[in-house]
Design a protein around this motif. Structure first.
Motif, PDB file in Angstrom:
ATOM      1  N   ALA A  48       0.874  -1.180   0.000  1.00  0.00           N
ATOM      2  CA  ALA A  48       0.000   0.000   0.000  1.00  0.00           C
ATOM      3  C   ALA A  48       0.903   1.220   0.000  1.00  0.00           C
ATOM      4  N   ALA A  49       0.778   2.046  -1.011  1.00  0.00           N
ATOM      5  CA  ALA A  49       1.715   3.155  -1.160  1.00  0.00           C
ATOM      6  C   ALA A  49       1.027   4.420  -1.642  1.00  0.00           C
ATOM      7  N   GLY A  50       1.661   5.537  -1.372  1.00  0.00           N
ATOM      8  CA  GLY A  50       1.153   6.826  -1.820  1.00  0.00           C
ATOM      9  C   GLY A  50       2.252   7.870  -1.750  1.00  0.00           C
ATOM     10  N   THR A  51       1.891   9.116  -1.989  1.00  0.00           N
ATOM     11  CA  THR A  51       2.878  10.199  -1.983  1.00  0.00           C
ATOM     12  C   THR A  51       2.338  11.404  -1.229  1.00  0.00           C
ATOM     13  N   VAL A  52       3.258  12.165  -0.676  1.00  0.00           N
ATOM     14  CA  VAL A  52       2.940  13.460  -0.080  1.00  0.00           C
ATOM     15  C   VAL A  52       3.713  14.505  -0.877  1.00  0.00           C
ATOM     16  N   VAL A  53       2.994  15.472  -1.449  1.00  0.00           N
ATOM     17  CA  VAL A  53       3.613  16.465  -2.330  1.00  0.00           C
ATOM     18  C   VAL A  53       3.400  17.865  -1.763  1.00  0.00           C
ATOM     19  N   TYR A  54       4.441  18.663  -1.759  1.00  0.00           N
ATOM     20  CA  TYR A  54       4.312  20.082  -1.411  1.00  0.00           C
ATOM     21  C   TYR A  54       5.209  20.896  -2.347  1.00  0.00           C
ATOM     22  N   SER A  55       4.739  22.089  -2.673  1.00  0.00           N
ATOM     23  CA  SER A  55       5.450  22.918  -3.640  1.00  0.00           C
ATOM     24  C   SER A  55       6.529  23.755  -2.958  1.00  0.00           C
ATOM     25  N   GLU A  56       7.438  24.255  -3.773  1.00  0.00           N
ATOM     26  CA  GLU A  56       8.477  25.148  -3.262  1.00  0.00           C
ATOM     27  C   GLU A  56       7.863  26.453  -2.767  1.00  0.00           C
ATOM     28  N   LEU A  57       6.784  26.883  -3.406  1.00  0.00           N
ATOM     29  CA  LEU A  57       6.083  28.085  -2.974  1.00  0.00           C
ATOM     30  C   LEU A  57       5.523  27.901  -1.563  1.00  0.00           C
ATOM     31  N   GLU A  58       4.911  26.745  -1.301  1.00  0.00           N
ATOM     32  CA  GLU A  58       4.387  26.474   0.035  1.00  0.00           C
ATOM     33  C   GLU A  58       5.492  26.486   1.076  1.00  0.00           C
ATOM     34  N   ARG A  59       6.594  25.892   0.752  1.00  0.00           N
ATOM     35  CA  ARG A  59       7.709  25.842   1.703  1.00  0.00           C
ATOM     36  C   ARG A  59       8.230  27.231   2.026  1.00  0.00           C
ATOM     37  N   LEU A  60       8.391  28.073   0.987  1.00  0.00           N
ATOM     38  CA  LEU A  60       8.946  29.416   1.183  1.00  0.00           C
ATOM     39  C   LEU A  60       7.983  30.317   1.938  1.00  0.00           C
ATOM     40  N   ARG A  61       6.689  30.205   1.651  1.00  0.00           N
ATOM     41  CA  ARG A  61       5.704  31.045   2.339  1.00  0.00           C
ATOM     42  C   ARG A  61       5.620  30.742   3.829  1.00  0.00           C
ATOM     43  N   ALA A  62       5.947  29.502   4.202  1.00  0.00           N
ATOM     44  CA  ALA A  62       5.780  29.089   5.597  1.00  0.00           C
ATOM     45  C   ALA A  62       7.066  29.204   6.410  1.00  0.00           C
ATOM     46  N   GLN A  63       8.113  29.762   5.834  1.00  0.00           N
ATOM     47  CA  GLN A  63       9.375  29.824   6.566  1.00  0.00           C
ATOM     48  C   GLN A  63       9.469  31.086   7.420  1.00  0.00           C
ATOM     49  N   ALA A  64      10.319  31.020   8.406  1.00  0.00           N
ATOM     50  CA  ALA A  64      10.643  32.140   9.296  1.00  0.00           C
ATOM     51  C   ALA A  64       9.380  32.783   9.890  1.00  0.00           C
TER      52      ALA A  64
END
Length: 247
Positions: free
Chosen positions: A12-28
């Motif tokens: 049983a398998a799947g993926t978790v995907v997040y964009s670079e935009l999401e990562r940058l917006r949530a930093q600091a």
């Protein structure tokens, strides 16, 4: 000819995907919460939900790649089908127990008696190899609770305690074992068994394994794979049972 039941591994398998935009917006300081951690947590929750659905399957889904779950091992038609490589039409000892829970006159009027019948059929002399739990739907669970209404006894523990007119769900039992419901349980069925004869097994290191992030060359995103290497099996299906078609 066979010398043992065999249950092939399933993935049983799947993926978790997040964009670079999401990562940058949530930093600091601009990040209100750790969005990546939340996405990974949600991905695990989704994986568990998928595993739970597959654990109820009959193994035919996804091109017969799904887990051979409860509907395969504790079948409502136990005289047919092949489980673990053994044909139940040919070998009586490999059949689980089953009886109908259809009402005679009023809703759930046969529920407790049919549960008792399957319980006794699953056991040895009614004392050994007995089922240790019952799992069913919310509708049947509430129907079972309704059959116990006449048996309620109210007791005041002290003068400050309130009169509670109902049981907590985890207080309900059948012959000493818990009875509970699962949202993915097939409608109208109540399954009985024990942890000795029904097993969900997985490979060491292969339970909800979250792989390191992968950065696709043509996307501004990151991908985590999550997988479980697993299957359900039984070593004595005659100690497992189901009351089916409950009304």
């Amino acid at each position: 000819m066979f010398d043992a039941a065999r249950f092939d591994w399933r993935i049983a398998a799947g993926t978790v995907v997040y964009s670079e935009l999401e990562r940058l917006r949530a930093q600091a300081s601009s990040g209100k919460f750790d969005v990546i951690a939340e996405k990974l947590s949600n991905g695990k929750d989704s994986h568990i939900a998928n595993l739970n659905r597959q654990c109820w399957s009959d193994g035919t889904g996804n091109g017969a790649k799904d887990i051979g779950g409860v509907q395969l091992i504790i079948s409502t038609t136990p005289t047919t089908g092949t489980v673990g490589g053994i044909n139940r039409a040919s070998f009586i000892f490999w059949r689980n127990r089953q009886t109908s829970g259809v009402k005679s006159a009023t809703a759930f009027d046969n529920l407790r008696s049919t549960l008792t019948t399957v319980y006794n059929q699953c056991s040895l002399g009614g004392l050994k190899k007995t089922p240790k739990w019952v799992i069913t739907t919310q509708t049947v669970f509430e129907g079972y609770e309704g059959t116990l209404t006449s048996l309620i006894r109210y007791r005041q523990v002290d003068r400050h305690s309130d009169g509670d007119a109902s049981f907590l769900n985890d207080a309900l039992q059948f012959k000493g074992g818990p009875i509970f419901y699962d949202e993915d349980c097939p409608s109208g069925n109540a399954y009985m068994g024990n942890d000795e004869n029904l097993k969900l097994v997985y490979l060491k290191g292969g339970w909800m394994k979250m792989y390191p992030e992968v950065d696709p060359a043509n996307q501004l995103s990151n991908v985590h794979k999550v997988a479980t290497f697993v299957n359900m099996g039984t070593n004595a299906s005659r100690h497992l049972g189901v009351v089916s078609g409950i009304t």
